[in-house]
Design a protein around this motif. Structure first.
Motif, PDB file in Angstrom:
ATOM      1  N   GLN A  46      20.291  10.777 -14.790  1.00 12.63           N
ATOM      2  CA  GLN A  46      20.724   9.391 -14.624  1.00 12.63           C
ATOM      3  C   GLN A  46      19.579   8.422 -14.935  1.00 12.63           C
ATOM      4  OE1 GLN A  46      21.953   9.434 -10.440  1.00 12.63           O
ATOM      5  NE2 GLN A  46      24.064   9.846 -11.107  1.00 12.63           N
ATOM      6  N   VAL A  47      19.906   7.218 -15.322  1.00 10.81           N
ATOM      7  CA  VAL A  47      18.868   6.208 -15.541  1.00 10.81           C
ATOM      8  C   VAL A  47      19.170   4.955 -14.729  1.00 10.81           C
ATOM      9  CG1 VAL A  47      18.378   7.063 -17.872  1.00 10.81           C
ATOM     10  CG2 VAL A  47      19.922   5.119 -17.588  1.00 10.81           C
ATOM     11  N   GLN A  48      18.084   4.239 -14.400  1.00 15.53           N
ATOM     12  CA  GLN A  48      18.188   2.986 -13.639  1.00 15.53           C
ATOM     13  C   GLN A  48      17.460   1.903 -14.438  1.00 15.53           C
ATOM     14  OE1 GLN A  48      15.605   2.737 -10.197  1.00 15.53           O
ATOM     15  NE2 GLN A  48      17.083   1.538  -9.020  1.00 15.53           N
ATOM     16  N   LYS A  49      18.170   0.832 -14.787  1.00 12.99           N
ATOM     17  CA  LYS A  49      17.554  -0.212 -15.617  1.00 12.99           C
ATOM     18  C   LYS A  49      16.710  -1.156 -14.768  1.00 12.99           C
ATOM     19  CE  LYS A  49      21.646  -0.408 -18.591  1.00 12.99           C
ATOM     20  NZ  LYS A  49      22.922  -1.096 -18.714  1.00 12.99           N
ATOM     21  N   GLN A  50      15.596  -1.604 -15.336  1.00 11.88           N
ATOM     22  CA  GLN A  50      14.801  -2.629 -14.649  1.00 11.88           C
ATOM     23  C   GLN A  50      15.547  -3.963 -14.709  1.00 11.88           C
ATOM     24  OE1 GLN A  50      11.423  -4.347 -16.695  1.00 11.88           O
ATOM     25  NE2 GLN A  50      10.227  -4.507 -14.814  1.00 11.88           N
ATOM     26  N   ASN A  51      15.617  -4.642 -13.562  1.00 15.25           N
ATOM     27  CA  ASN A  51      16.094  -6.024 -13.549  1.00 15.25           C
ATOM     28  C   ASN A  51      14.894  -6.856 -13.125  1.00 15.25           C
ATOM     29  OD1 ASN A  51      17.075  -8.527 -12.925  1.00 15.25           O
ATOM     30  ND2 ASN A  51      18.966  -7.778 -11.970  1.00 15.25           N
ATOM     31  N   ALA A  52      14.261  -7.485 -14.111  1.00 14.12           N
ATOM     32  CA  ALA A  52      12.960  -8.133 -13.865  1.00 14.12           C
ATOM     33  C   ALA A  52      13.078  -9.406 -13.028  1.00 14.12           C
ATOM     34  CB  ALA A  52      12.274  -8.423 -15.195  1.00 14.12           C
ATOM     35  N   GLN A  53      14.301  -9.815 -12.705  1.00  9.75           N
ATOM     36  CA  GLN A  53      14.455 -10.954 -11.796  1.00  9.75           C
ATOM     37  C   GLN A  53      14.094 -10.550 -10.371  1.00  9.75           C
ATOM     38  OE1 GLN A  53      14.943 -14.048 -12.818  1.00  9.75           O
ATOM     39  NE2 GLN A  53      14.813 -12.964 -14.783  1.00  9.75           N
ATOM     40  N   TYR A  54      14.124  -9.240 -10.127  1.00 12.04           N
ATOM     41  CA  TYR A  54      13.818  -8.703  -8.792  1.00 12.04           C
ATOM     42  C   TYR A  54      12.519  -7.916  -8.845  1.00 12.04           C
ATOM     43  CZ  TYR A  54      18.532 -10.130  -7.752  1.00 12.04           C
ATOM     44  OH  TYR A  54      19.661 -10.878  -7.581  1.00 12.04           O
ATOM     45  N   TYR A  55      12.050  -7.438  -7.683  1.00 10.21           N
ATOM     46  CA  TYR A  55      10.748  -6.775  -7.660  1.00 10.21           C
ATOM     47  C   TYR A  55      10.885  -5.323  -8.105  1.00 10.21           C
ATOM     48  CZ  TYR A  55       5.901  -6.162  -6.560  1.00 10.21           C
ATOM     49  OH  TYR A  55       4.561  -5.933  -6.679  1.00 10.21           O
ATOM     50  N   MET A  56      10.907  -5.139  -9.407  1.00  7.69           N
ATOM     51  CA  MET A  56      10.975  -3.790 -10.005  1.00  7.69           C
ATOM     52  C   MET A  56       9.804  -3.696 -10.971  1.00  7.69           C
ATOM     53  SD  MET A  56      14.973  -3.247 -10.766  1.00  7.69           S
ATOM     54  CE  MET A  56      16.211  -3.477  -9.531  1.00  7.69           C
ATOM     55  N   PRO A  57       8.595  -3.523 -10.419  1.00 12.19           N
ATOM     56  CA  PRO A  57       7.405  -3.633 -11.265  1.00 12.19           C
ATOM     57  C   PRO A  57       7.196  -2.426 -12.167  1.00 12.19           C
ATOM     58  CG  PRO A  57       6.794  -3.029  -9.043  1.00 12.19           C
ATOM     59  CD  PRO A  57       8.283  -3.224  -9.026  1.00 12.19           C
ATOM     60  N   ILE A  58       6.484  -2.668 -13.266  1.00 14.23           N
ATOM     61  CA  ILE A  58       6.098  -1.603 -14.200  1.00 14.23           C
ATOM     62  C   ILE A  58       4.785  -0.964 -13.732  1.00 14.23           C
ATOM     63  CG2 ILE A  58       5.376  -1.127 -16.603  1.00 14.23           C
ATOM     64  CD1 ILE A  58       8.200  -2.039 -16.573  1.00 14.23           C
ATOM     65  N   GLU A  59       3.906  -1.803 -13.161  1.00 13.79           N
ATOM     66  CA  GLU A  59       2.539  -1.342 -12.899  1.00 13.79           C
ATOM     67  C   GLU A  59       2.311  -0.931 -11.441  1.00 13.79           C
ATOM     68  OE1 GLU A  59       0.393  -0.689 -15.157  1.00 13.79           O
ATOM     69  OE2 GLU A  59       1.284  -1.661 -16.904  1.00 13.79           O
ATOM     70  N   ASP A  60       3.369  -0.612 -10.704  1.00 18.21           N
ATOM     71  CA  ASP A  60       3.165  -0.181  -9.314  1.00 18.21           C
ATOM     72  C   ASP A  60       4.149   0.945  -8.979  1.00 18.21           C
ATOM     73  OD1 ASP A  60       2.920   0.215  -6.615  1.00 18.21           O
ATOM     74  OD2 ASP A  60       2.842  -1.912  -6.091  1.00 18.21           O
ATOM     75  N   THR A  61       3.662   2.184  -9.068  1.00 17.55           N
ATOM     76  CA  THR A  61       4.547   3.330  -8.824  1.00 17.55           C
ATOM     77  C   THR A  61       4.835   3.563  -7.342  1.00 17.55           C
ATOM     78  OG1 THR A  61       2.529   4.602  -9.141  1.00 17.55           O
ATOM     79  CG2 THR A  61       4.191   4.802 -10.865  1.00 17.55           C
ATOM     80  N   SER A  62       4.199   2.774  -6.458  1.00 15.84           N
ATOM     81  CA  SER A  62       4.495   2.956  -5.033  1.00 15.84           C
ATOM     82  C   SER A  62       5.758   2.187  -4.645  1.00 15.84           C
ATOM     83  CB  SER A  62       3.303   2.501  -4.177  1.00 15.84           C
ATOM     84  OG  SER A  62       3.223   1.094  -4.178  1.00 15.84           O
ATOM     85  N   VAL A  63       6.305   1.423  -5.586  1.00 16.95           N
ATOM     86  CA  VAL A  63       7.494   0.617  -5.277  1.00 16.95           C
ATOM     87  C   VAL A  63       8.730   1.232  -5.915  1.00 16.95           C
ATOM     88  CG1 VAL A  63       8.593  -1.630  -5.553  1.00 16.95           C
ATOM     89  CG2 VAL A  63       6.157  -1.492  -5.047  1.00 16.95           C
ATOM     90  N   GLU A  64       9.687   1.536  -5.041  1.00 16.83           N
ATOM     91  CA  GLU A  64      10.962   2.078  -5.509  1.00 16.83           C
ATOM     92  C   GLU A  64      11.800   0.914  -6.028  1.00 16.83           C
ATOM     93  OE1 GLU A  64      12.569   4.221  -2.181  1.00 16.83           O
ATOM     94  OE2 GLU A  64      14.496   4.422  -3.167  1.00 16.83           O
ATOM     95  N   TRP A  65      12.481   1.083  -7.132  1.00 17.47           N
ATOM     96  CA  TRP A  65      13.378   0.024  -7.621  1.00 17.47           C
ATOM     97  C   TRP A  65      14.689   0.108  -6.830  1.00 17.47           C
ATOM     98  CZ3 TRP A  65      13.053   0.439 -13.737  1.00 17.47           C
ATOM     99  CH2 TRP A  65      11.749   0.125 -14.136  1.00 17.47           C
ATOM    100  N   SER A  66      15.145  -1.058  -6.366  1.00 22.35           N
ATOM    101  CA  SER A  66      16.319  -1.072  -5.487  1.00 22.35           C
ATOM    102  C   SER A  66      17.589  -0.582  -6.199  1.00 22.35           C
ATOM    103  CB  SER A  66      16.549  -2.490  -4.966  1.00 22.35           C
ATOM    104  OG  SER A  66      17.832  -2.578  -4.413  1.00 22.35           O
ATOM    105  N   GLU A  67      18.223   0.392  -5.567  1.00 19.60           N
ATOM    106  CA  GLU A  67      19.491   0.903  -6.133  1.00 19.60           C
ATOM    107  C   GLU A  67      20.630  -0.061  -5.886  1.00 19.60           C
ATOM    108  OE1 GLU A  67      20.712   5.049  -5.807  1.00 19.60           O
ATOM    109  OE2 GLU A  67      18.726   5.423  -4.953  1.00 19.60           O
ATOM    110  N   LYS A  68      20.452  -0.934  -4.846  1.00 18.22           N
ATOM    111  CA  LYS A  68      21.512  -1.915  -4.585  1.00 18.22           C
ATOM    112  C   LYS A  68      21.569  -2.899  -5.742  1.00 18.22           C
ATOM    113  CE  LYS A  68      21.602  -2.082   0.419  1.00 18.22           C
ATOM    114  NZ  LYS A  68      20.338  -2.237   1.107  1.00 18.22           N
ATOM    115  N   ILE A  69      20.384  -3.271  -6.243  1.00 16.24           N
ATOM    116  CA  ILE A  69      20.338  -4.246  -7.338  1.00 16.24           C
ATOM    117  C   ILE A  69      20.645  -3.571  -8.668  1.00 16.24           C
ATOM    118  CG2 ILE A  69      18.753  -5.770  -8.606  1.00 16.24           C
ATOM    119  CD1 ILE A  69      17.406  -6.150  -5.768  1.00 16.24           C
ATOM    120  N   SER A  70      20.123  -2.382  -8.842  1.00 21.11           N
ATOM    121  CA  SER A  70      20.333  -1.691 -10.121  1.00 21.11           C
ATOM    122  C   SER A  70      20.663  -0.222  -9.858  1.00 21.11           C
ATOM    123  CB  SER A  70      19.059  -1.819 -10.968  1.00 21.11           C
ATOM    124  OG  SER A  70      19.241  -1.168 -12.183  1.00 21.11           O
TER     125      SER A  70
END
Ligand code: HEM
Length: 401
Positions: free
Chosen positions: A288-312
């Motif tokens: 599966q893939v999860q797209k970055q939505n850059a309007q929210y906090y889904m950073p490229i340069e910080d692997t300690s941050v999980e991208w929100s599944e609610k948003i994407s």
């Protein structure tokens, strides 16, 4: 007299407990508020490369090779991470027929296409230990005979498209600088102090310590029953994405694994053997893939941050089937040991992005080259009629089902 003393002590302990709970709740509230403020978008869609990254990467490679040598067993040099395999199995990765147009990129360009692949399942630790020890569990997938120019020019991997994951959702460091300081401290045996690099509380990485503790989790009942995440981001054509592999037993005939003896040192391998080899039951997953939505906090340069599944939310792009097979032979285990996975064995459409991925490029290559050289791995021709990509030092062993 004694009764009054016990009552007094009970009241005192009760008040102490209450105070601790209130302080804990206040701390938790402050933490939540702080991160809600700190982790708010928008974020960049581009990579941002620190000036000292190349120099830090060189130092990390030196440390990694030192660690590999420390953990060398009597006969072979193992991987610096994910040293213990539960098995290498052949898999089929089939792109979904009705894949959304925007996701038809790279190896997913042709709906319905089936790729042949190798899948290596592992424990995360740098040296093999009992499977019941708390640890991360890894999955690495190598699609074979993928046409097109790859990001790494190594002819041994000219046909490879790799996906390299483990089963936590975040990494315990954000970037290369933190990796360097944390790794150096850990190499000195400072497991917890690695997250407290100085007396200055502003340098303390308490959130990352919690991620590290969560990463070292109890084992799943079988390696095919846990979700494996890329954690770091990648390109998918022009998109920025993260990917993961989730178990999809609904895509396979019904199967229930008999209870395993988790006291046995290699019960995860046993579980795989029981399902694939004894009970002849295939295992199924979805990629599966999860797209970055850059309007929210889904950073490229910080692997300690999980991208929100609610948003994407994650979207399925391919089905993975591991057919029933005999995989636990001496030849196949040696073959497995000699495989090299690297997220940079990839088409440009799947380019790894972000600092931790940039770091992985040279570290994986250096450690893999070092262990192959130390193991004096001989390049020999693949068995005749195998037909699974170029003849490489990686593909010298048994390749049949
Ligand atoms: C997003 C974070 C990461 C994930 C998901 C990840 C996952 C994995 C997995 C699953 C393997 C085993 C591959 C196999 O089966 O052969 C592996 C190997 C390895 N990882 Fe990572 N890893 C990550 C970050 C890192 C970082 C930051 C480093 C060091 C800079 C690193 C160094 C290594 C090394 C040296 C190997 C062994 C390579 C070889 O000898 O072939 N990993 N990793």
């Amino acid at each position: 007299m004694l009764k009054r003393f016990w009552l007094w002590l009970g009241r005192l302990l009760g008040k102490l407990l209450l105070t601790l709970i209130v302080l804990g709740l206040i701390g938790w509230g402050i933490g939540e508020g702080y991160y809600a403020w700190k982790f708010s978008g928008p974020v960049s869609t581009q990579e941002e490369i620190a000036a000292d990254e190349a120099a830090l990467t060189r130092l990390i490679i030196e440390d990694a090779v030192r660690i590999v040598e420390q953990h060398r067993d009597n006969t072979r040099v193992l991987r610096d991470a994910h040293a213990k395999a539960h098995g290498c199995v052949r898999a089929e990765v089939q792109v979904l027929d009705d894949l959304d147009e925007s996701l038809r990129q790279g190896v997913f360009a042709e709906p319905g296409h089936t790729w042949q692949a190798w899948m290596r399942l592992s424990n995360g630790n740098a040296y093999p230990q009992f499977d019941r020890a708390r640890d991360a569990r890894g999955m690495a997938i190598k699609l074979l005979d993928v046409p097109g120019e790859k990001l790494m020019k190594n002819p041994l991997h000219a046909g490879d498209q790799d996906f390299v994951m483990f089963n936590n959702t975040a990494f315990f460091v954000r970037d290369v600088a933190e990796y360097r300081s944390n790794f150096a401290a850990q190499a000195d045996g400072k497991k917890v102090l690695a997250f407290f690099p100085s007396w200055d509380p502003r340098t303390w990485e308490i959130r990352h310590l919690f991620i590290a503790l969560k990463t070292l989790a109890p084992a799943p009942e079988t390696p095919v029953a846990t979700t494996y995440n890329s954690i770091a981001p990648f390109k998918l054509g022009s998109l920025n994405i993260k990917y993961r592999v989730v178990p999809a037993p609904q895509n396979c005939p019904p199967y229930e694994l008999p209870e395993q003896n988790t006291d046995l040192p290699n019960f995860l391998r046993n579980a795989l053997y029981q399902q694939l080899s004894l009970d002849r039951a295939p295992a199924c997953f979805e990629l599966q893939v999860q797209k970055q939505n850059a309007q929210y906090y889904m950073p490229i340069e910080d692997t300690s941050v999980e991208w929100s599944e609610k948003i994407s939310p994650f979207e399925s792009v391919a089905r993975i089937t591991v057919p029933a097979k005999d995989f636990d032979s001496r030849e196949q285990n040696l073959f497995c040991d000699n495989l090299s996975f690297n997220p940079w064995h990839a088409l440009a459409e799947h380019r790894p992005i972000g600092g931790i991925n940039r770091l992985r490029k040279s570290v994986y290559e250096a450690v893999s080259a070092y262990r192959h050289q130390r193991n004096a791995h001989v390049v020999a021709p693949a068995p005749a009629g195998v037909g699974l990509g170029p003849v490489t030092s990686n593909r010298t062993a048994e390749l049949s089902d």
